[in-house]
Design an enzyme around this catalytic site. Sequence first.
Site, mmCIF file in Angstrom:
data_model
loop_
_atom_site.group_PDB
_atom_site.id
_atom_site.type_symbol
_atom_site.label_atom_id
_atom_site.label_comp_id
_atom_site.label_asym_id
_atom_site.label_seq_id
_atom_site.Cartn_x
_atom_site.Cartn_y
_atom_site.Cartn_z
ATOM 1 N N ASN A 115 10.247 70.636 9.470
ATOM 2 C CA ASN A 115 10.930 69.926 8.078
ATOM 3 C C ASN A 115 11.630 67.880 8.044
ATOM 4 O O ASN A 115 12.480 67.967 6.342
ATOM 5 C CB ASN A 115 12.792 70.946 8.462
ATOM 6 N N ASP A 168 14.869 81.690 4.814
ATOM 7 C CA ASP A 168 13.681 81.004 3.775
ATOM 8 C C ASP A 168 14.177 81.892 2.537
ATOM 9 O O ASP A 168 14.729 82.524 2.270
ATOM 10 C CB ASP A 168 12.656 81.600 3.833
HETATM 11 C C1 FPP Z 1 14.992 76.858 4.023
HETATM 12 O O1 FPP Z 1 14.740 77.244 2.749
HETATM 13 C C2 FPP Z 1 15.860 76.900 4.668
HETATM 14 C C3 FPP Z 1 16.205 75.281 5.072
HETATM 15 C C4 FPP Z 1 15.136 74.712 5.639
HETATM 16 C C5 FPP Z 1 17.532 75.280 5.838
HETATM 17 C C6 FPP Z 1 18.559 76.720 6.377
HETATM 18 C C7 FPP Z 1 19.559 76.190 6.505
HETATM 19 C C8 FPP Z 1 20.114 76.667 6.129
HETATM 20 C C9 FPP Z 1 20.728 78.078 5.788
HETATM 21 C C10 FPP Z 1 22.063 76.531 6.481
HETATM 22 C C11 FPP Z 1 22.317 75.999 7.547
HETATM 23 C C12 FPP Z 1 22.908 76.171 8.465
HETATM 24 C C13 FPP Z 1 23.524 75.612 9.624
HETATM 25 C C14 FPP Z 1 25.327 75.912 10.131
HETATM 26 C C15 FPP Z 1 23.276 74.646 10.155
HETATM 27 P P1 FPP Z 1 13.838 76.531 1.561
HETATM 28 O O2 FPP Z 1 14.306 75.234 1.389
HETATM 29 O O3 FPP Z 1 12.136 76.030 1.912
HETATM 30 O O4 FPP Z 1 13.369 76.861 0.406
HETATM 31 P P2 FPP Z 1 12.785 77.281 -0.741
HETATM 32 O O5 FPP Z 1 10.932 77.878 0.403
HETATM 33 O O6 FPP Z 1 12.704 78.658 -1.279
HETATM 34 O O7 FPP Z 1 11.932 75.854 -1.329
#
Ligand code: FPP
Length: 251
Positions: free
Chosen positions: A75, A27
Site C-alpha cells: 500500500n 476492500d
Molecule cells: C482497501 O480499500 C482498504 C485499505 C487499503 C485500507 C483499509 C483501512 C481501513 C478500512 C481502516 C482501518 C482502520 C484502522 C483502525 C487501522 P481500497 O482503498 O483499496 O478501495 P478501492 O479498491 O475501492 O480503491
Amino acid sequence: MFTKNKQALPTDIDPDNVPQHVAIIMDGNGRWAKKRLMPRVAGHKAGMENVKVITKAASRMGVKVLTLYAFSTENWKRPNDEVHYLMQLPVDFFGAFMPELIAENVQVQVMGNLEALPAKTQQAARDAMADTAQNTGMILNFALNYGSRDEIQQAVQQIAKDAVSGKIEPESIDDDLISQYLMTGFLGQYADPELLIRTSGEERISNFLLWQIAYSELVFVDEFWPDFTPTVFEQSILIYQHRNRRFGGLK
Ligand code: FPP
C-alpha cells in the site's frame, strides 16, 4: 457469488459452529467514496467507523480472533496524501474508540513491520496493545504494514539463524514450528483463520496470510467495506456454516 447464495440461506447462526478466527480483507473504501462523489479518504474514514461496528458484532457472536488487513506492504505505492491519511487512522481509531474496546473486553494486537511506520502510528499501536493487554475477550488483530511474503521471509531467516546457532534442529522444522515463527504465532491454536472474507467483489488474496489460510473457507462478498453490515457479516458466517470442510479427507 455471495448474492446468489443469500436468498437460500436460513436465518439463524449455529452458536456452536462460529468460526473462532475470522480474517477480513477490508476492500472497496475508495469505490465506496467514488460512488458518492467523495474523496477516497472519506471512504477510509467510513471504513474506520465500520471497524468498530464489525468488531462489536464479531465479539458478540463469540469470535475469538478478528484479523483485519488495514495496510499492506504494497500500500506504500499509493499517493502520499492517501498513505499519510491511512497512517493517521490508527491514531484516530484508538483515540476515539478505546473506551468502547475496553468496555467490550477486546484485546488489541497489531502485527506487521511496525518499525517502518511513522512514530505516531507506532505509538498509537503500542498504546492500544498496552491499554487492552488485561482484556480477556476477543483479540482484535490489525495487520498493519503486513505482507505475507515479507512475514514468511522473516520467519525463514529466523528459523535459519536458530538452526545455525543450534537452538533448533533442522529435523524439528515442521508445520507447528513454522506457524510459531510467523507473525500470527502468538495466537497459538487460533493462528489459522477458519474463515477469510474479502469485501467489494474482488476475488484475490493480495498477499494476506498465505500460510495460515491453507484450509480456510473463503467468502467473497459484493459489498464495499463501509457497507459490510453486521447482517452481511452474519450471512457470511452462515455461508461458512453450510460449507463442507474436509481438510483433504472424506466426510
Ligand atoms: C482497501 O480499500 C482498504 C485499505 C487499503 C485500507 C483499509 C483501512 C481501513 C478500512 C481502516 C482501518 C482502520 C484502522 C483502525 C487501522 P481500497 O482503498 O483499496 O478501495 P478501492 O479498491 O475501492 O480503491
